[in-house]
Design a protein around this motif. Structure first.
Motif, PDB file in Angstrom:
ATOM      1  N   ILE A  36      53.337  62.372  80.126  1.00  0.00           N
ATOM      2  CA  ILE A  36      53.179  60.857  80.659  1.00  0.00           C
ATOM      3  C   ILE A  36      51.754  60.743  81.140  1.00  0.00           C
ATOM      4  O   ILE A  36      51.170  61.638  81.502  1.00  0.00           O
ATOM      5  CB  ILE A  36      54.236  60.548  81.645  1.00  0.00           C
ATOM      6  CG1 ILE A  36      54.185  61.552  83.017  1.00  0.00           C
ATOM      7  CG2 ILE A  36      55.449  60.413  81.389  1.00  0.00           C
ATOM      8  CD1 ILE A  36      54.882  61.030  84.133  1.00  0.00           C
ATOM      9  N   SER A  47      56.810  56.264  88.339  1.00  0.00           N
ATOM     10  CA  SER A  47      58.149  55.709  87.766  1.00  0.00           C
ATOM     11  C   SER A  47      58.808  56.740  86.939  1.00  0.00           C
ATOM     12  O   SER A  47      60.135  56.571  86.538  1.00  0.00           O
ATOM     13  CB  SER A  47      57.562  54.904  86.518  1.00  0.00           C
ATOM     14  OG  SER A  47      56.962  53.605  87.045  1.00  0.00           O
ATOM     15  N   GLU A  70      48.900  57.834  85.694  1.00  0.00           N
ATOM     16  CA  GLU A  70      49.004  56.619  86.441  1.00  0.00           C
ATOM     17  C   GLU A  70      50.360  56.089  86.354  1.00  0.00           C
ATOM     18  O   GLU A  70      50.692  55.293  87.073  1.00  0.00           O
ATOM     19  CB  GLU A  70      48.021  55.573  85.884  1.00  0.00           C
ATOM     20  CG  GLU A  70      48.209  55.207  84.509  1.00  0.00           C
ATOM     21  CD  GLU A  70      47.078  55.980  83.582  1.00  0.00           C
ATOM     22  OE1 GLU A  70      47.107  55.514  82.444  1.00  0.00           O
ATOM     23  OE2 GLU A  70      47.016  56.863  84.161  1.00  0.00           O
ATOM     24  N   ASP A  71      51.340  56.726  85.489  1.00  0.00           N
ATOM     25  CA  ASP A  71      52.623  56.302  85.640  1.00  0.00           C
ATOM     26  C   ASP A  71      53.628  57.261  86.238  1.00  0.00           C
ATOM     27  O   ASP A  71      54.865  56.969  86.069  1.00  0.00           O
ATOM     28  CB  ASP A  71      53.000  56.203  83.768  1.00  0.00           C
ATOM     29  CG  ASP A  71      52.313  55.212  83.198  1.00  0.00           C
ATOM     30  OD1 ASP A  71      51.863  54.223  83.824  1.00  0.00           O
ATOM     31  OD2 ASP A  71      52.298  55.482  81.871  1.00  0.00           O
TER      32      ASP A  71
END
Length: 293
Positions: free
Chosen positions: A163, A170, A166-167
């Protein structure tokens, strides 16, 4: 020999990132071209050798039970009209060698609690957990890949993917070392860390193969601030006692809990569809050509 023949499908949550569940349309019944999300998840499980499907349902999810029930009236009508292709499609929604079981989660108290609700049906068997919101595409089904890894190591396994930093807020993000290509021995899992605090770039997706020992750790969890029991917390506790692995699967993931992910899945599955793929491809090319004029 340990064999994974059971899969748990937690479908009790509301899924408010996309649409609130309603009595008419639970999110798992949203269609991708010509099948609902839950059907894709079930087919992935069956192709991996799963024969017992355990649905953890909640209020407003009766449509899922109806979907997998036998439709005598529809089958009789199709047979009378000679619509053999449609009849085969209806009959294969759930093959005859596969059994469905349903357990109710009274209130949505997190993924960990949903899995715990299935404990009596799972008993002392290893089992899969599949979240229908995560639609995964690969010619070799991802759950089949994970069960093959389980059959070799006989350890709990979480599915992960690379991933963007910045994710990380989540995802649950795993910590550990690469043992062999695409297989990691875990030392920890951090739930939704800030990018600077993330221990890796590998985020957990909605596929797990778990040893039944996970239930003892779920029962010991203290509820979080929202009263939820998180599966990630139970896995973090489990790996202090036994080996837990992460597997970086081969395939493409569509986050159908988001509007954009759902639309991407609809377009790409339509392009692969044997009946409409070519026509839809021609339409898209024509549409894009007009946009660029």
């Amino acid at each position: 020999m340990l064999k994974v023949t059971k899969a748990v499908f937690p479908v009790a949550g509301l899924g408010t990132r996309f649409l609130p569940a309603t009595k008419a349309s639970p999110k798992e019944m949203l269609p991708i071209v010509d099948k609902p999300l839950i059907q894709y998840a079930v087919e992935e499980a069956i192709e991996a050798g799963i024969t017992e499907l355990i649905f953890v349902t909640g209020r407003s999810k009766r449509a899922i039970e109806d979907h997998f029930d036998t439709s005598y009236e529809i089958e009789a009508e199709l047979e009378a009209r000679g619509k053999e292709k449609l009849l085969d499609l209806v009959r294969n929604i759930k093959p005859s060698h596969v059994d469905c079981f349903y357990v109710r989660q009274p209130t949505a108290r997190g993924l960990g609690h949903a899995v715990l609700c299935a404990e009596k049906l799972v008993a002392d068997h290893p089992f899969a957990v599949i979240l229908a919101d995560d639609l995964l595409y690969c010619e070799r089904p991802v759950m089949k890949q994970m069960i093959d890894v389980f059959n070799h190591y006989h350890s709990s396994i979480v599915g992960v993917e690379a991933i963007a930093r910045e994710d990380t807020r989540s995802y649950g993000v795993v910590e550990g070392r690469e043992w062999e290509e695409d297989i990691f021995k875990l030392s920890g899992i951090v739930e939704k860390p800030a990018p600077d605090d993330a221990p890796s770039n590998l985020g957990v997706v909605g596929r797990y193969v778990l040893m039944p020992s996970i239930f003892a750790h779920l029962r010991k969890l203290e509820p979080g601030t929202l009263g939820e029991l998180q599966l990630t917390d139970a896995l973090h506790s489990l790996l202090t006692e036994e080996q837990v692995l992460a597997y970086r699967y081969y395939g493409t993931r569509y986050d159908c809990g988001s509007k954009l992910g759902y639309l991407k899945a609809t377009v790409e599955f339509a392009l692969r569809h044997p009946e409409i793929g070519d026509s839809f491809d021609a339409y898209l090319r024509d549409y894009v050509a007009h946009l660029t004029v």
